[in-house]
Design a protein around this motif. Structure first.
Motif, PDB file in Angstrom:
ATOM      1  N   PRO A   1       0.823  -1.213   0.000  1.00  0.00           N
ATOM      2  CA  PRO A   1       0.000   0.000   0.000  1.00  0.00           C
ATOM      3  C   PRO A   1       0.860   1.267   0.000  1.00  0.00           C
ATOM      4  O   PRO A   1       1.844   1.372   0.725  1.00  0.00           O
ATOM      5  N   VAL A   2       0.482   2.220  -0.840  1.00  0.00           N
ATOM      6  CA  VAL A   2       1.156   3.512  -0.891  1.00  0.00           C
ATOM      7  C   VAL A   2       0.621   4.376   0.253  1.00  0.00           C
ATOM      8  O   VAL A   2      -0.569   4.328   0.574  1.00  0.00           O
ATOM      9  N   PRO A   3       1.483   5.162   0.922  1.00  0.00           N
ATOM     10  CA  PRO A   3       1.011   5.976   2.059  1.00  0.00           C
ATOM     11  C   PRO A   3      -0.054   6.997   1.639  1.00  0.00           C
ATOM     12  O   PRO A   3      -0.364   7.174   0.460  1.00  0.00           O
ATOM     13  N   GLU A   4      -0.610   7.652   2.638  1.00  0.00           N
ATOM     14  CA  GLU A   4      -1.588   8.706   2.403  1.00  0.00           C
ATOM     15  C   GLU A   4      -0.941   9.861   1.631  1.00  0.00           C
ATOM     16  O   GLU A   4       0.283   9.953   1.559  1.00  0.00           O
ATOM     17  N   PRO A   5      -1.733  10.739   1.031  1.00  0.00           N
ATOM     18  CA  PRO A   5      -1.166  11.862   0.267  1.00  0.00           C
ATOM     19  C   PRO A   5      -0.167  12.669   1.090  1.00  0.00           C
ATOM     20  O   PRO A   5      -0.396  13.000   2.250  1.00  0.00           O
ATOM     21  N   MET A   6       0.987  12.952   0.466  1.00  0.00           N
ATOM     22  CA  MET A   6       2.078  13.735   1.047  1.00  0.00           C
ATOM     23  C   MET A   6       2.623  13.106   2.335  1.00  0.00           C
ATOM     24  O   MET A   6       3.093  13.807   3.236  1.00  0.00           O
ATOM     25  N   ALA A   7       2.561  11.792   2.402  1.00  0.00           N
ATOM     26  CA  ALA A   7       3.108  11.072   3.556  1.00  0.00           C
ATOM     27  C   ALA A   7       4.228  10.142   3.083  1.00  0.00           C
ATOM     28  O   ALA A   7       4.330   9.803   1.899  1.00  0.00           O
ATOM     29  N   ILE A   8       5.057   9.738   4.021  1.00  0.00           N
ATOM     30  CA  ILE A   8       6.172   8.837   3.730  1.00  0.00           C
ATOM     31  C   ILE A   8       6.135   7.684   4.721  1.00  0.00           C
ATOM     32  O   ILE A   8       5.772   7.861   5.895  1.00  0.00           O
ATOM     33  N   HIS A   9       6.487   6.504   4.238  1.00  0.00           N
ATOM     34  CA  HIS A   9       6.443   5.308   5.089  1.00  0.00           C
ATOM     35  C   HIS A   9       7.696   4.480   4.824  1.00  0.00           C
ATOM     36  O   HIS A   9       8.019   4.170   3.669  1.00  0.00           O
ATOM     37  N   SER A  10       8.409   4.118   5.880  1.00  0.00           N
ATOM     38  CA  SER A  10       9.605   3.277   5.766  1.00  0.00           C
ATOM     39  C   SER A  10       9.242   1.837   6.104  1.00  0.00           C
ATOM     40  O   SER A  10       8.415   1.582   6.989  1.00  0.00           O
ATOM     41  N   SER A  11       9.863   0.866   5.400  1.00  0.00           N
ATOM     42  CA  SER A  11       9.427  -0.515   5.550  1.00  0.00           C
ATOM     43  C   SER A  11      10.553  -1.513   5.772  1.00  0.00           C
ATOM     44  O   SER A  11      10.302  -2.607   6.274  1.00  0.00           O
ATOM     45  N   TYR A  12      11.786  -1.209   5.404  1.00  0.00           N
ATOM     46  CA  TYR A  12      12.850  -2.216   5.458  1.00  0.00           C
ATOM     47  C   TYR A  12      14.163  -1.511   5.726  1.00  0.00           C
ATOM     48  O   TYR A  12      14.370  -0.365   5.301  1.00  0.00           O
ATOM     49  N   LEU A  13      15.075  -2.188   6.417  1.00  0.00           N
ATOM     50  CA  LEU A  13      16.376  -1.615   6.763  1.00  0.00           C
ATOM     51  C   LEU A  13      17.487  -2.347   6.020  1.00  0.00           C
ATOM     52  O   LEU A  13      17.512  -3.579   5.981  1.00  0.00           O
ATOM     53  N   PHE A  14      18.413  -1.577   5.470  1.00  0.00           N
ATOM     54  CA  PHE A  14      19.599  -2.116   4.814  1.00  0.00           C
ATOM     55  C   PHE A  14      20.836  -1.669   5.584  1.00  0.00           C
ATOM     56  O   PHE A  14      20.950  -0.490   5.951  1.00  0.00           O
ATOM     57  N   TYR A  15      21.753  -2.604   5.805  1.00  0.00           N
ATOM     58  CA  TYR A  15      23.004  -2.300   6.500  1.00  0.00           C
ATOM     59  C   TYR A  15      24.115  -2.307   5.449  1.00  0.00           C
ATOM     60  O   TYR A  15      24.477  -3.365   4.922  1.00  0.00           O
ATOM     61  N   VAL A  16      24.651  -1.129   5.153  1.00  0.00           N
ATOM     62  CA  VAL A  16      25.505  -0.944   3.985  1.00  0.00           C
ATOM     63  C   VAL A  16      26.909  -0.542   4.413  1.00  0.00           C
ATOM     64  O   VAL A  16      27.091   0.333   5.278  1.00  0.00           O
ATOM     65  N   HIS A  17      27.907  -1.170   3.782  1.00  0.00           N
ATOM     66  CA  HIS A  17      29.310  -0.781   3.903  1.00  0.00           C
ATOM     67  C   HIS A  17      29.734  -0.066   2.623  1.00  0.00           C
ATOM     68  O   HIS A  17      29.465  -0.564   1.521  1.00  0.00           O
TER      69      HIS A  17
ATOM     70  N   ALA B   1      -2.929   4.954  -8.893  1.00  0.00           N
ATOM     71  CA  ALA B   1      -2.378   6.305  -8.796  1.00  0.00           C
ATOM     72  C   ALA B   1      -1.519   6.558 -10.019  1.00  0.00           C
ATOM     73  O   ALA B   1      -1.116   5.630 -10.742  1.00  0.00           O
ATOM     74  N   GLN B   2      -1.246   7.829 -10.290  1.00  0.00           N
ATOM     75  CA  GLN B   2      -0.351   8.163 -11.378  1.00  0.00           C
ATOM     76  C   GLN B   2       1.083   7.825 -10.991  1.00  0.00           C
ATOM     77  O   GLN B   2       1.537   8.118  -9.877  1.00  0.00           O
TER      78      GLN B   2
ATOM     79  N   ASN C   1       4.175   9.355  -1.179  1.00  0.00           N
ATOM     80  CA  ASN C   1       3.028   9.682  -2.033  1.00  0.00           C
ATOM     81  C   ASN C   1       3.018  11.187  -2.257  1.00  0.00           C
ATOM     82  O   ASN C   1       2.703  11.958  -1.347  1.00  0.00           O
ATOM     83  N   CYS C   2       3.389  11.607  -3.451  1.00  0.00           N
ATOM     84  CA  CYS C   2       3.445  13.034  -3.778  1.00  0.00           C
ATOM     85  C   CYS C   2       2.180  13.518  -4.491  1.00  0.00           C
ATOM     86  O   CYS C   2       2.149  14.641  -4.994  1.00  0.00           O
ATOM     87  N   GLY C   3       1.157  12.688  -4.553  1.00  0.00           N
ATOM     88  CA  GLY C   3      -0.096  13.075  -5.204  1.00  0.00           C
ATOM     89  C   GLY C   3      -1.258  13.053  -4.239  1.00  0.00           C
ATOM     90  O   GLY C   3      -1.088  13.204  -3.020  1.00  0.00           O
ATOM     91  N   ASN C   4      -2.469  12.815  -4.771  1.00  0.00           N
ATOM     92  CA  ASN C   4      -3.686  12.843  -3.967  1.00  0.00           C
ATOM     93  C   ASN C   4      -4.346  11.474  -3.837  1.00  0.00           C
ATOM     94  O   ASN C   4      -5.391  11.359  -3.192  1.00  0.00           O
TER      95      ASN C   4
ATOM     96  N   SER D   1      -5.372   7.920  -2.525  1.00  0.00           N
ATOM     97  CA  SER D   1      -5.399   7.395  -1.156  1.00  0.00           C
ATOM     98  C   SER D   1      -5.526   5.880  -1.094  1.00  0.00           C
ATOM     99  O   SER D   1      -5.554   5.313  -0.006  1.00  0.00           O
ATOM    100  N   ASP D   2      -5.629   5.221  -2.229  1.00  0.00           N
ATOM    101  CA  ASP D   2      -5.791   3.758  -2.225  1.00  0.00           C
ATOM    102  C   ASP D   2      -4.974   3.145  -3.360  1.00  0.00           C
ATOM    103  O   ASP D   2      -5.497   2.403  -4.194  1.00  0.00           O
ATOM    104  N   ALA D   3      -3.701   3.456  -3.378  1.00  0.00           N
ATOM    105  CA  ALA D   3      -2.827   2.979  -4.446  1.00  0.00           C
ATOM    106  C   ALA D   3      -1.969   1.811  -3.947  1.00  0.00           C
ATOM    107  O   ALA D   3      -1.745   1.639  -2.736  1.00  0.00           O
ATOM    108  N   ARG D   4      -1.513   1.007  -4.908  1.00  0.00           N
ATOM    109  CA  ARG D   4      -0.660  -0.142  -4.606  1.00  0.00           C
ATOM    110  C   ARG D   4       0.587  -0.082  -5.486  1.00  0.00           C
ATOM    111  O   ARG D   4       0.549   0.399  -6.619  1.00  0.00           O
TER     112      ARG D   4
END
Length: 466
Positions: free
Chosen positions: A53-69, A95-96, A160-163, A165-168
């Motif tokens: 699921p894409v976050p709500e409009p103008m929201a950001i969501h983090s889902s996974y962590l990478f440990y990088v060298h 969504a577009q 989500n930089c658009g409007n 609310s129910d995108a995948r």
């Protein structure tokens, strides 16, 4: 009356549940572990999101962590150049495409914000340098590869930089270190499991040679310890192969197998303690139904609790915001605490009976066993506390602590405890030789009792029986 007396005489001794078969627990415990380890979780630094699921409009969501060298800080052989992130197979539904942004950014910055404002600036979605983000837009319709210049913990995020609310969104994201796909905080596990594999192999060779030299004096606990060694060496081999496969291809499709073997190995040792606490191999050579069922219950209870903890903790350092999995320790701690108390109490009773019978060598052996159980319990509690303190997202200079608490400390502690139990219970030990003479005397008394029963049955009814 005579036949009734004969039946009472023949039933005076407690008979074991059929003939004890060591492989009875081999069949039950793997099934219990397999049922508890039904959750598969991909290991490595390639993540596939299908219909996320894409976050709500103008929201950001983090889902996974990478440990990088970075290439400058990476340990081991630097075969692949600078660390990089690859985005491929991206598709958006509902969504577009130009309104959806996906990328990675330093975890310390992503966790403090919930607004996608800095990420959505500009038509090309190029964020300010202060964010440290590496972006990919779905509008391009193609994949991309970008280098990661700095060492650290990065979070995969969706914005989500658009409007809509129910995108995948579906996408494949891969992060590759200079040495391969294995996460930076797990790179040290490569040599840990290779070294432990050699240690288990050495223990297995020495133990097998000892068993062959004294094959006529083996008891049921010896079979349980042998099973624990075999499961342990299988686990070390699978984990060693698993880590190298992950480092090469990025994904291991059956991560639950090694966790299942780890839990099964510990279950056998707990079953061994439960059997010894009932006096099997010390006060008696027979395994009663109650003892066998009790040991199996202990093993299954630990298998369920341990599998739940292993599955939960495997996600703690990979899924952003998975700190709540610490609660999975509660069932495991309760099971271990109850088993330790019961085993020590039963062991104290066996020790008291052996002391009353004057078996000094057996008393010393049981005292060593009780000491080993106490030391292992305290050490295991310390390791669990250290694992809880190992929070996800720590900087690179503390990644060694994750390897030490998650792999090195618990595995080395288990191997040391197992080796100590093997040394105490080695066939041909001083206390075992004394017990063998005691078994011969007990067998002679049983033969004499059976002869008395036959004489009693031959006595005519009404005649005095001496």
């Amino acid at each position: 009356q005579g036949s009734a007396r004969v039946r009472r005489c023949s039933m005076a001794s407690v008979r074991p549940c059929r003939k004890p078969r060591p492989h009875a627990m081999f069949r039950l415990c793997p099934m219990a572990c397999l049922a508890a380890c039904c959750v598969m979780f991909s290991s490595g630094e390639i993540v596939r999101l299908d219909g996320a699921p894409v976050p709500e409009p103008m929201a950001i969501h983090s889902s996974y962590l990478f440990y990088v060298h970075s290439q400058r800080d990476a340990p081991g052989p630097k075969l692949w150049g600078e660390a990089s992130v690859t985005f491929a197979d991206l598709a958006v539904v509902g969504a577009q495409a130009r309104d959806v942004r996906i990328g990675i950014a330093p975890w310390a910055k992503v966790r403090k914000t919930s607004s996608a404002g800095p990420i959505c600036t500009g038509p090309t979605a190029s964020p300010p340098p202060s964010t440290g983000a590496l972006l990919h837009s779905a509008a391009t319709g193609e994949g991309s590869r970008q280098e990661i210049p700095a060492t650290g913990v990065y979070a995969l995020f969706l914005a989500n930089c658009g409007n809509a609310s129910d995108a995948r969104l579906s996408v494949s994201v891969g992060v590759k270190n200079p040495y391969g796909f294995i996460p930076g905080n797990e790179y040290g596990s490569l040599w840990v499991y290779s070294s432990l594999l050699l240690g288990y192999a050495l223990v297995l060779v020495v133990w097998t040679a000892r068993l062959l030299l004294h094959i006529g004096s083996l008891r049921f606990p010896h079979h349980v310890l042998t099973a624990a060694i075999c499961v342990g060496i299988c686990e070390m081999a699978i984990r060693s192969v698993q880590l190298r496969v992950v480092n090469t291809v990025g994904v291991w499709k059956d991560n639950a197998m090694s966790d299942m073997l780890c839990v099964l190995k510990a279950s056998y040792v707990l079953g061994f303690f439960a059997i010894v606490a009932e006096g099997v191999g010390v006060a008696t050579t027979q395994v009663s139904c109650c003892t066998l069922v009790g040991a199996i219950v202990v093993m299954i209870a630990y298998a369920l609790a341990g599998s739940f903890k292993a599955s939960a903790f495997s996600m703690r350092h990979r899924v952003a915001g998975a700190d709540g999995v610490v609660g999975s320790l509660v069932p495991l701690v309760l099971v271990c605490l109850v088993v330790a108390v019961i085993v020590l109490r039963r062991l104290a009773g066996v020790l008291r009976r052996c002391r009353e019978q004057g078996q000094d060598a057996v008393v010393r052996m049981l005292q060593r066993m009780a000491f080993v159980i106490v030391v292992l319990s305290v050490s295991a509690a310390s390791v669990l506390a250290a694992q809880v303190a190992d929070e996800p997202g720590w900087p690179a200079e503390w990644w060694w602590y994750h390897v030490a608490t998650s792999d090195l400390a618990p595995q080395a502690l288990f191997l040391a405890g197992l080796a100590t139990a093997l040394c105490i219970w080695r066939p041909g030990a001083e206390w075992a030789e004394g017990l063998a003479g005691h078994d011969v005397e007990t067998a002679g008394l049983k033969v004499a009792a059976d002869q008395d029963c036959e004489d009693l049955q031959a006595t005519p009814i009404g005649m005095p029986a001496e």
